[in-house]
Write an enzyme that holds these catalytic residues in place. Structure first.
Site, PDB file in Angstrom:
ATOM      1  N   ASP A  52      36.479  68.641  42.729  1.00  0.00           N
ATOM      2  CA  ASP A  52      37.027  68.382  41.551  1.00  0.00           C
ATOM      3  C   ASP A  52      38.231  67.358  41.709  1.00  0.00           C
ATOM      4  OD1 ASP A  52      37.770  68.448  38.832  1.00  0.00           O
ATOM      5  OD2 ASP A  52      37.846  70.689  38.805  1.00  0.00           O
ATOM      6  N   ASP A  95      34.390  69.588  30.198  1.00  0.00           N
ATOM      7  CA  ASP A  95      34.768  70.816  30.229  1.00  0.00           C
ATOM      8  C   ASP A  95      34.459  71.187  28.778  1.00  0.00           C
ATOM      9  OD1 ASP A  95      35.659  70.886  32.606  1.00  0.00           O
ATOM     10  OD2 ASP A  95      37.913  71.253  32.145  1.00  0.00           O
TER      11      ASP A  95
HETATM   12  C1  GLA Z   1      38.651  71.183  35.687  1.00  0.00           C
HETATM   13  C2  GLA Z   1      37.229  71.221  35.918  1.00  0.00           C
HETATM   14  C3  GLA Z   1      36.773  72.699  35.394  1.00  0.00           C
HETATM   15  C4  GLA Z   1      37.350  73.702  36.366  1.00  0.00           C
HETATM   16  C5  GLA Z   1      39.014  73.553  36.263  1.00  0.00           C
HETATM   17  C6  GLA Z   1      39.497  74.241  37.444  1.00  0.00           C
HETATM   18  O1  GLA Z   1      39.229  71.150  34.400  1.00  0.00           O
HETATM   19  O2  GLA Z   1      36.408  70.295  34.885  1.00  0.00           O
HETATM   20  O3  GLA Z   1      35.442  72.900  35.161  1.00  0.00           O
HETATM   21  O4  GLA Z   1      36.742  73.780  37.545  1.00  0.00           O
HETATM   22  O5  GLA Z   1      39.283  72.229  36.614  1.00  0.00           O
HETATM   23  O6  GLA Z   1      40.865  74.065  37.124  1.00  0.00           O
END
Ligand code: GLA
Length: 703
Positions: free
Chosen positions: A445, A514
């Site tokens: 990420d 997300d």
């Molecule tokens: C980001 C990612 C999510 C998740 C969060 C965790 O927002 O896109 O899928 O992994 O971080 O903090």
């Protein structure tokens, strides 16, 4: 045209580009379009109106491809053809390198054109070689400059934000400059994606129209520039964004740009996507021709609120669904400052001893005992101010002196340009994998952009920061890939903030958003599928949208299906359906991942979306039909299929239905010729049509 003009012809199966060496040994783009049937016709396209890679500071007064300030301060560049070579990379790929040189200065520019014959793709990049005595400054460094002479130009581009990625917009270009760019540094594609369609003369549809589809393989700041001049000529320039990035290139050094990848077609956007998908699977994405794993992620189900026992319980949910892997998300690390919220611990990549007393090893073993693979989330480029790492290495952080720290999601970006930080990041991943060889998947990420960016390591070369950061990231990934060539790694950046072919050389898939609401995901995944093949587009069933599980599952199935859901909260019927859906998906995923995509009805044009995948032999196709909205007495016509063999017969069968449900598709169970299905189509909106309903149809050749 003089007889002595030298032509360089670059060809793919259906397209061609012609470069001509004209007066004063200048290199011109004479042609970009359909391939000629007779090679003698190339002689007719020797226009020397548009120099192919225009340098600033001389005669041309529009946007340049390159701008150099020489070591002696001279801000001009003249590029003259010296030589070119062509070499076969494989049976399908030829790389042509054209060397240009300034007659007065020891500076060479090498234009690389790589043609991928079958896929109709051309990839271009540039090397700038400083053979002068001192440091030169580069302030433009395009990966590609392409010229077009059409009557009109239509640009389709994709933009958005966190939770609204890849919204498609189309506009006619007028005189002047349209720039689509990013200045975010990291998570660079959060607001705009580096992908576009450019249609010539008129907007193109899925099946018709002359266009190029192009994208820059670069995970940092990019700039796509479209400029129409006084003669209605369009130049397209794609490359790293020169914004705040005058690059200091020392004597003897070579500057290599990222790759611009494009396809030319006269058969509409659908064909352009299929070309890119084929290329991506064969050349652009790590292990693009290999199967992917289905998984259950715990992020939306638990956020950071979990412990060892709960996770092991979630494994049972994964088993009930029948997926291959459990993916543990954010919140598993940090001891002095445990990661219970997003304010702490990035950088402290040790298991939280309270949450996970048995460590990752215990989880891997428990998963293994249940015949489940185990994957883990990391955000290695980042650091929390509240972390042991920050206490130990404040000098490893990108931040401006004499300014307040500029936090985003409560975190800062590491100075990855510093080789020690690169070692640290490499070791975080390497140690995790060495200690836990059972870890079978990583989600990588990157949850923030750069603001107030200053690299303590770069000292007085701060304008190299944006470029060197992304290069450093690729360095780390290349090192990791050297040791772990095939470990699946998902590319994520706070949703779809980093989605490009520069990164996908090292990653096997990406997280598009997300926003996992099924309705929204139809549009987001539709957007990404224009440029990326389905096996890279991670699509999870979650409980974010309030739609029935059938709809959410059908939406996830159009991409690389997974789950992010609390199985315990699902009804028996939902679990039964989902388990059958995973089995179905595994049975048909080859068609979705490796087949040809046909977008039949766009959700931007009708209150529904219909798309299908057909396998390369035209023996099997899977169609997805989503009714997004429906008004009384609205008429949704039959949908003509595509990509089938007109001479074959196909059985139509609705699949992935709720237990005990019966299909209302009038053609269900019947056999039709491919010809009929492509000329008449299927009545996909029969029976009781309602918003947020969907169907999946399997189309199987019977002869
Ligand atoms: C980001 C990612 C999510 C998740 C969060 C965790 O927002 O896109 O899928 O992994 O971080 O903090």
């Amino acid at each position: 045209m003089s007889q002595s003009n030298k032509q360089i012809v670059l060809e793919t199966r259906n397209s061609a580009m012609v470069l001509t060496v004209g007066s004063h040994q200048k290199l011109f783009q004479s042609y970009l379009g359909a391939r000629f049937n007779r090679s003698a016709d190339y002689a007719a396209v020797q226009s020397t109106r548009r120099e192919s890679y225009i340098a600033a500071g001389m005669e041309d007064l529009f946007e340049p491809a390159i701008r150099v300030v020489h070591a002696d301060g001279n801000p001009s560049l003249a590029l003259r053809y010296v030589t070119h070579t062509s070499s076969k990379k494989d049976d399908n790929t030829i790389e042509t390198i054209i060397t240009l040189k300034d007659p007065q200065y020891a500076l060479q520019v090498l234009l690389h054109y790589v043609t991928f014959n079958k896929e109709d793709i051309i990839k271009t990049f540039t090397e700038i070689k400083n053979q002068e005595k001192g440091t030169i400054t580069l302030s433009n460094y395009a990966s590609a400059m392409l010229h077009f002479d059409a009557s009109k130009y239509w640009l389709s581009h994709f933009d958005g934000d966190y939770m609204t990625e890849m919204r498609m917009k189309e506009t006619q270009l007028t005189t002047g400059i349209k720039i689509l760019d990013s200045k975010l540094g990291a998570r660079a594609h959060m607001y705009r994606s580096p992908m576009f369609y450019l249609s010539l003369d008129k907007p193109s549809s899925e099946r018709e129209g002359e266009l190029i589809a192009g994208t820059l393989g670069w995970s940092g700041n990019f700039q796509n520039t479209f400029e129409i001049d006084q003669q209605n000529g369009l130049r397209v320039i794609s490359g790293m964004n020169p914004y705040a990035s005058d690059y200091k290139l020392e004597a003897g050094k070579t500057f290599t740009t990222p790759e611009f990848i494009f396809t030319y077609t006269q058969k509409g956007k659908g064909q352009a996507s299929r070309n890119l998908h084929d290329w991506a699977r064969n050349y652009g994405v790590l292990d693009g021709n290999k199967p992917r794993m289905t998984l259950l992620n715990n992020w939306e189900a638990t956020h950071m609120d979990f412990n060892q026992d709960l996770l092991v319980e979630l494994f049972d949910g994964a088993k009930k669904l029948g997926v291959d892997l459990f993916l543990l998300d954010d919140g598993w690390f940090g001891n002095k400052y445990p990661r219970d919220a997003d304010k702490t611990a990035l950088g402290d990549w040790q298991e939280d001893k309270k949450k996970l007393p048995g460590g990752i090893g215990y989880l891997v073993r428990q998963a293994d005992a249940k015949d489940l693979k185990f994957g883990i989330w990391l955000e290695p480029e980042m650091i929390s101010p509240k972390s042991e790492l920050y206490e130990k290495h404040p000098e490893w952080v990108l931040k401006l002196q004499n300014r307040e720290e500029s936090l985003s999601r409560n975190q800062l970006v590491l100075d990855l340009i510093n080789p020690k930080v690169q070692d640290f990041v490499y070791n975080v991943v390497d140690e995790l994998l060495t200690k836990n060889p059972g870890v079978a998947f990583i989600k990588w990420d990157c949850n923030r952009m750069m603001t107030n960016a200053y690299s303590p390591y770069l000292k007085n070369k701060q304008s190299n920061l944006y470029i060197d950061y992304t290069r450093s990231l690729y360095n780390v990934m290349a090192r990791l890939r050297n040791k772990y060539p095939h470990l699946p790694i998902m590319l994520c950046a706070g949703g779809g903030g980093r989605t490009d072919y520069g990164a996908l050389k090292y990653f096997t898939e990406f997280w598009p958003s997300d926003n996992t609401d099924g309705f929204e995901r139809v549009f987001i995944q539709w957007g990404y599928l224009n440029f990326f093949p389905a096996l890279t587009v991670s699509s999870h069933v979650t409980s974010m949208g309030k739609q029935p599980v059938k709809f959410r599952t059908d939406v996830a199935m159009m991409g690389k299906m997974g789950y992010d859901i609390r199985v315990k909260n699902m009804t028996e019927e939902e679990i039964k359906f989902s388990n059958a859906a995973v089995i179905t998906y595994k049975r048909i995923s080859d068609v979705i991942w490796f087949g040809d995509l046909y977008r039949l009805i766009s959700p931007y044009e009708e209150p529904r979306a219909v798309l299908m995948y057909a396998d390369k032999h035209k023996n099997k196709a899977i169609l997805f039909n989503y009714i997004l909205n429906f008004r009384r007495k609205e008429y949704l016509g039959k949908v003509k299929l595509d990509g089938l063999d007109p001479d074959k017969n196909y059985r139509i069968e609705e699949i992935n239905m709720m237990p005990d449900a019966k299909s209302v598709l009038p053609e269900n169970g019947e056999v039709f010729s491919g010809d009929y299905l492509m000329k008449v189509g299927l009545n996909l909106s029969a029976g009781k049509v309602a918003a947020i309903t969907s169907s999946v149809i399997e189309i199987t050749a019977t002869n």
